[in-house]
Design a protein around this motif. Sequence first.
Motif, PDB file in Angstrom:
ATOM      1  N   LEU A  21       0.845  -1.191   0.000  1.00  0.00           N
ATOM      2  CA  LEU A  21       0.000   0.000   0.000  1.00  0.00           C
ATOM      3  C   LEU A  21       0.881   1.241   0.000  1.00  0.00           C
ATOM      4  N   ARG A  22       0.379   2.294  -0.603  1.00  0.00           N
ATOM      5  CA  ARG A  22       1.071   3.591  -0.540  1.00  0.00           C
ATOM      6  C   ARG A  22       0.348   4.455   0.473  1.00  0.00           C
ATOM      7  N   CYS A  23       1.113   5.035   1.376  1.00  0.00           N
ATOM      8  CA  CYS A  23       0.515   5.802   2.470  1.00  0.00           C
ATOM      9  C   CYS A  23       1.064   7.222   2.515  1.00  0.00           C
ATOM     10  N   TYR A  24       0.213   8.101   3.021  1.00  0.00           N
ATOM     11  CA  TYR A  24       0.656   9.451   3.366  1.00  0.00           C
ATOM     12  C   TYR A  24       0.387   9.625   4.860  1.00  0.00           C
ATOM     13  N   PHE A  25       1.433   9.898   5.604  1.00  0.00           N
ATOM     14  CA  PHE A  25       1.317  10.089   7.046  1.00  0.00           C
ATOM     15  C   PHE A  25       1.731  11.506   7.415  1.00  0.00           C
ATOM     16  N   GLU A  26       0.985  12.109   8.318  1.00  0.00           N
ATOM     17  CA  GLU A  26       1.451  13.321   8.984  1.00  0.00           C
ATOM     18  C   GLU A  26       1.524  13.011  10.464  1.00  0.00           C
ATOM     19  N   VAL A  27       2.728  13.108  11.003  1.00  0.00           N
ATOM     20  CA  VAL A  27       2.976  12.712  12.385  1.00  0.00           C
ATOM     21  C   VAL A  27       3.622  13.887  13.105  1.00  0.00           C
ATOM     22  N   TRP A  28       3.014  14.269  14.202  1.00  0.00           N
ATOM     23  CA  TRP A  28       3.498  15.434  14.951  1.00  0.00           C
ATOM     24  C   TRP A  28       4.087  14.953  16.267  1.00  0.00           C
ATOM     25  N   ILE A  29       5.370  15.199  16.452  1.00  0.00           N
ATOM     26  CA  ILE A  29       6.079  14.719  17.637  1.00  0.00           C
ATOM     27  C   ILE A  29       6.561  15.920  18.447  1.00  0.00           C
ATOM     28  N   THR A  30       6.158  15.968  19.709  1.00  0.00           N
ATOM     29  CA  THR A  30       6.717  16.981  20.617  1.00  0.00           C
ATOM     30  C   THR A  30       7.590  16.232  21.611  1.00  0.00           C
ATOM     31  N   PRO A  31       8.909  16.198  21.330  1.00  0.00           N
ATOM     32  CA  PRO A  31       9.827  15.343  22.086  1.00  0.00           C
ATOM     33  C   PRO A  31       9.817  15.638  23.580  1.00  0.00           C
ATOM     34  N   TRP A  32       9.713  16.919  23.952  1.00  0.00           N
ATOM     35  CA  TRP A  32       9.831  17.244  25.375  1.00  0.00           C
ATOM     36  C   TRP A  32       8.608  16.806  26.176  1.00  0.00           C
ATOM     37  N   THR A  33       7.463  16.568  25.513  1.00  0.00           N
ATOM     38  CA  THR A  33       6.301  16.047  26.250  1.00  0.00           C
ATOM     39  C   THR A  33       6.103  14.561  25.933  1.00  0.00           C
ATOM     40  N   HIS A  34       6.954  14.014  25.064  1.00  0.00           N
ATOM     41  CA  HIS A  34       6.838  12.615  24.624  1.00  0.00           C
ATOM     42  C   HIS A  34       5.464  12.355  24.003  1.00  0.00           C
ATOM     43  N   LYS A  35       4.919  13.373  23.341  1.00  0.00           N
ATOM     44  CA  LYS A  35       3.608  13.214  22.715  1.00  0.00           C
ATOM     45  C   LYS A  35       3.759  12.993  21.230  1.00  0.00           C
ATOM     46  N   VAL A  36       2.986  12.045  20.721  1.00  0.00           N
ATOM     47  CA  VAL A  36       2.957  11.784  19.285  1.00  0.00           C
ATOM     48  C   VAL A  36       1.504  11.846  18.846  1.00  0.00           C
ATOM     49  N   GLN A  37       1.237  12.650  17.832  1.00  0.00           N
ATOM     50  CA  GLN A  37      -0.103  12.669  17.269  1.00  0.00           C
ATOM     51  C   GLN A  37      -0.012  12.312  15.799  1.00  0.00           C
ATOM     52  N   ILE A  38      -0.833  11.351  15.380  1.00  0.00           N
ATOM     53  CA  ILE A  38      -0.899  11.023  13.963  1.00  0.00           C
ATOM     54  C   ILE A  38      -2.061  11.833  13.405  1.00  0.00           C
ATOM     55  N   LEU A  39      -1.723  12.885  12.660  1.00  0.00           N
ATOM     56  CA  LEU A  39      -2.740  13.804  12.163  1.00  0.00           C
ATOM     57  C   LEU A  39      -3.445  13.233  10.936  1.00  0.00           C
TER      58      LEU A  39
END
Length: 141
Positions: free
Chosen positions: A118-136
Amino acid sequence: SSHPFRPLTCFTLMFCVVPVTNVPSPHSTVRPGSPVPVNTNNPGVRKAARFGVYRYNNSSNDLFLFKESQIKKAMVQIVRGLKYMLQVEIKRTVCEKRDHSSLDSCHFQRKKSLQRMLRCYFEVWITPWTHKVQILVAHCH
């Protein structure tokens, strides 16, 4: 190359450097915070791609887990952390979802009838100092 940027050099997820020689001239349309190309082998890019794959696997009803086979293109934007925009090819592995396998130990399907890419488009937002990852965004087809 015709693009005004060389890829970012990232030493850790938190520390990326844009070569000073490539800072756009003031009349350029590129503003700080615009997406810039980043090497597809970059550890942050690979981590972000894996997060996108996790999201895909969680939402798919496939019996098998998929895993990234190739990161085709990567951009990063610095916005209160790092926002990765990735074009990724993912392939079906031999691991079944119910086994809760680690993706690192899952090999791609060898059986022709079970292979799927499959071909995918991902937007991933990482805020390292809060260890938060959001897959937009996680679109695969």
